[in-house]
Enzyme design. Sequence first.
Site, mmCIF file in Angstrom:
data_model
loop_
_atom_site.group_PDB
_atom_site.id
_atom_site.type_symbol
_atom_site.label_atom_id
_atom_site.label_comp_id
_atom_site.label_asym_id
_atom_site.label_seq_id
_atom_site.Cartn_x
_atom_site.Cartn_y
_atom_site.Cartn_z
ATOM 1 N N ASN A 74 47.736 -33.831 32.572
ATOM 2 C CA ASN A 74 49.042 -33.523 31.743
ATOM 3 C C ASN A 74 48.761 -32.980 30.515
ATOM 4 O O ASN A 74 49.529 -32.199 30.078
ATOM 5 C CB ASN A 74 49.690 -35.000 31.484
ATOM 6 C CG ASN A 74 50.456 -35.571 32.991
ATOM 7 O OD1 ASN A 74 49.804 -35.201 33.992
ATOM 8 N ND2 ASN A 74 51.637 -35.753 32.820
ATOM 9 N N CYS A 101 48.517 -43.053 41.901
ATOM 10 C CA CYS A 101 47.841 -43.971 41.019
ATOM 11 C C CYS A 101 46.501 -44.379 41.777
ATOM 12 O O CYS A 101 45.433 -44.476 40.619
ATOM 13 C CB CYS A 101 48.790 -45.050 41.086
ATOM 14 S SG CYS A 101 49.284 -46.382 42.377
ATOM 15 N N ASP A 114 61.367 -48.317 27.855
ATOM 16 C CA ASP A 114 61.986 -48.447 26.276
ATOM 17 C C ASP A 114 61.376 -49.418 25.770
ATOM 18 O O ASP A 114 62.033 -50.121 24.672
ATOM 19 C CB ASP A 114 63.455 -48.520 26.628
ATOM 20 C CG ASP A 114 63.823 -49.859 27.351
ATOM 21 O OD1 ASP A 114 63.085 -50.458 27.908
ATOM 22 O OD2 ASP A 114 65.020 -49.740 27.869
ATOM 23 N N ASN A 164 61.094 -52.675 25.892
ATOM 24 C CA ASN A 164 61.877 -54.112 25.596
ATOM 25 C C ASN A 164 61.557 -55.244 26.558
ATOM 26 O O ASN A 164 62.200 -56.346 26.514
ATOM 27 C CB ASN A 164 63.451 -53.710 25.717
ATOM 28 C CG ASN A 164 64.014 -53.707 27.285
ATOM 29 O OD1 ASN A 164 62.994 -53.333 27.989
ATOM 30 N ND2 ASN A 164 65.229 -53.348 27.288
ATOM 31 N N ASP A 210 63.954 -47.440 33.742
ATOM 32 C CA ASP A 210 62.868 -48.332 33.988
ATOM 33 C C ASP A 210 62.695 -48.430 35.731
ATOM 34 O O ASP A 210 63.731 -47.863 36.271
ATOM 35 C CB ASP A 210 63.209 -49.669 33.642
ATOM 36 C CG ASP A 210 63.327 -50.030 32.169
ATOM 37 O OD1 ASP A 210 62.674 -48.686 31.179
ATOM 38 O OD2 ASP A 210 63.884 -50.841 31.616
ATOM 39 N N HIS A 221 51.114 -50.777 41.691
ATOM 40 C CA HIS A 221 50.456 -49.780 40.889
ATOM 41 C C HIS A 221 48.877 -50.182 40.830
ATOM 42 O O HIS A 221 48.614 -51.204 40.709
ATOM 43 C CB HIS A 221 51.138 -49.757 39.258
ATOM 44 C CG HIS A 221 50.287 -48.754 38.506
ATOM 45 N ND1 HIS A 221 50.267 -47.517 38.662
ATOM 46 C CD2 HIS A 221 50.089 -48.897 37.274
ATOM 47 C CE1 HIS A 221 49.796 -46.915 37.787
ATOM 48 N NE2 HIS A 221 49.549 -47.559 36.853
ATOM 49 N N ASP A 276 44.022 -46.965 32.503
ATOM 50 C CA ASP A 276 44.848 -46.498 33.394
ATOM 51 C C ASP A 276 44.845 -44.965 33.375
ATOM 52 O O ASP A 276 45.604 -44.449 32.378
ATOM 53 C CB ASP A 276 46.136 -46.965 33.346
ATOM 54 C CG ASP A 276 47.290 -46.766 34.412
ATOM 55 O OD1 ASP A 276 46.858 -45.962 35.307
ATOM 56 O OD2 ASP A 276 48.210 -47.387 34.614
ATOM 57 N N THR A 330 64.389 -62.909 38.913
ATOM 58 C CA THR A 330 63.982 -61.989 37.726
ATOM 59 C C THR A 330 62.594 -62.245 37.375
ATOM 60 O O THR A 330 61.751 -61.486 36.557
ATOM 61 C CB THR A 330 64.578 -62.722 36.414
ATOM 62 O OG1 THR A 330 64.164 -64.028 36.600
ATOM 63 C CG2 THR A 330 66.015 -62.626 36.602
ATOM 64 N N GLU A 390 53.634 -69.783 30.118
ATOM 65 C CA GLU A 390 53.947 -68.538 30.492
ATOM 66 C C GLU A 390 55.264 -68.032 29.630
ATOM 67 O O GLU A 390 55.218 -66.877 29.005
ATOM 68 C CB GLU A 390 54.348 -68.224 31.896
ATOM 69 C CG GLU A 390 54.509 -66.722 32.283
ATOM 70 C CD GLU A 390 55.956 -66.544 32.459
ATOM 71 O OE1 GLU A 390 56.443 -65.298 32.281
ATOM 72 O OE2 GLU A 390 56.967 -67.485 32.353
#
Length: 743
Positions: A265, A311, A342, A344, A364, A370, A393, A454, A487
């Site tokens: 890139n 990847c 972003d 967050n 997102d 991945h 990565d 979630t 967690e």
Amino acid sequence: MGFSKGHLTFFMGLLGPKIKNSKEPGSGTSGFVHSCEVKGIRVTEVDWQRPRNGAAHHTEEYPGPVLVVRRGQRFTFTLKMNKPLESEETLIFTVETGPQASEALHTKAVFQTTELEVRDAWMAVKEIQTENTMTVSLISPPNAVIGRYQLSTRVSSRRRNSDRKLGEFILLFNPWCPEDAVFLASEEERQEYVLSDSGVIFRGVEKHIRAQGWNFGQFEEDILNICLSILDRSLSHQADPATDVSRRHDPIYVTRAISAMVNSNNDRGVVQGQWQGKYGGGTSPLHWSGSVAILHKWFKGRFKPVKYGQCWVFAGVMCTVLRCLGIATRVVSNFNSAHDTDRNLTVDKYVDSFGRTLEDLTEDSMWNFHVWNESWFARQDLGPSYNGWQVLDATPQEESEGVFRCGPASVTAIREGDVHLAHDGPFVFAEVNADYITWLWNEDESRERVYSDTKKIGRCISTKAVGSDSRVDITSLYKYPEGSRKERQVYSKAVKKLFSMEVSGRRTRVHRASGCGLWRDDLLEPATKPCITGKFKVLEPPMLGHDLKLALCLGNLTSRAQQVQVNLSGATILYTRRPVAEILHESHAVKLEPQEEKNIPIAISYSQYKKDLTEDKKILLAAMCLVTRGEKLLVEKDITLEDFITIKVLGPAVVGVAVTVEVMVVNPLSERVENCMLTVEGSGLLQGQLSIDVPSLEPQEKASVQFNITPSRSGPRQLQVDLISPHFPDIKGFVIIHVATAN
């Protein structure tokens, strides 16, 4: 300063002209280099002792004439002179690496033979001296710059500019040296993560993980030369070559440079990425079976990026380069991997009333999987608590300090939520820990939070086991048990560090390119749990070329009847979950009696998906369930279509002896196929890649294809087979062949 096979010429002599009639080390039984006749003291022969040094340094697999050794460890050579040195004389050696080598930059060292060993400095220890020969051990410091070195010498009684070149050697990182920053204590792990030239990359979906063989091939012809050339092509080297080389003592610096150079890139790096499903003018990422062909193509093409990679290709190539340079490295797969654009720490997905992703609003993403790398070394910049595995990565997703690269990020720092530490902690933390938030986007441009899972990010984080091809789940290295108190504490800690929260409840605005601003308070408030449950169930194994049969299982959790509007959609997708084409769109009105469970049958014929199925062989189903009283439930199912190939070795495998391999292939389709081909690859089993035409196959027909291989190296060797067809996506398989040494 470069070399290639048969290109290196050695020079001898402490006085007088350059040597003629030199003989390359390793080209004969002695490995001696001869000099010409001159007056005075002269070196007549040099034995670089490649077999002995190669075994001691675990570098005997590197081909070619150049001696390859590891830092922090002595290597030995013997000088034969025409007459002995005077009693007051000794030899003074000079080692140099890179352009404008200097002692100030630690790219040059001048030292004389001694009988005492001192660590942390270049030394020459006189081992044995007879009348006309001297055996010398050179010892490099454990933090020496790695790369190509020139070695020269002179007699102490002669003037400084009388040095004569003895030749070139290559110095690598040393995981066997306790003082080296890359030291790895376990010999089994060193064998696996440094010396193993093949491995397994895990792909697929969380519920259906598949292993793909990969030929790292770090000991193949010219690969070491190419890996060193990658460093020489980096932006840092182009800007300031001398300083760049001087920093190659540090695995943090080297791995970060390689992370940038494996993708193309910002520079003429090795691999060009492509995620649109169109691979014209190049090779589909799924066609690669290893790194060797990619690295050779980049080098022979004068550093033109190789098309194309995704990847696992970036990770496979990076693993080859770092193992080749001596850094213990493994390939890691993360299922349901977040791409948080972003910062967050959430993946915010916008869908319509049929559960279809709205690409224009959703920045997102959550990839089915991945793949990245972990390398093992000390973090002298962070402290010993963060030593060990470091995430790297090479896939170009986000810029880091203006360049597409990622890491090294300490795995321990990720687990503990220390996202403020170098390098790229927030991005990696989000990949395995982000909360997955679904929003229903209404026609009036309002939005509603939809109940969904979630906690689906960062599942089944996997790598190959040491000494076998089985999968090891290493999720616990990255995070505490999902939903546990610890967690959640770590997640809150990461949020506070990322957003610099000083008091609980402070609201921080996050602006999105789509114009939708999200409040942290909004993100942390869960959606209302609906009164129904939903789950997709696969009724028959989803086979490539066959119809799909599933059911949506709905359950009423209440003692009252519920009316549910079910909007079903299905699409072929890339492994990044980006939709390609819709293949299912239907609605059902369902009444659920109290506590009732009901199945809605779903059938997708082969004709519905065959035209739009990508090489990833993936389909995404979604059901938006709208309950009468306003509750909303989104149910999703990722499906990977299965295929079939078997590989058998018909006899014992012995070095230098041909053995037959049988591959059983199946036409998965209900139609005749032609123009199929097998490609075969395996380090130590084949020279390059073998291509074999496959006869026409009738519908569902099985066929046997046989071919011979002649192993060139002993030990466990991986053979990869790829069935390529214009009619269906690649079908891959691999087998481990244990090759015996010839009697």
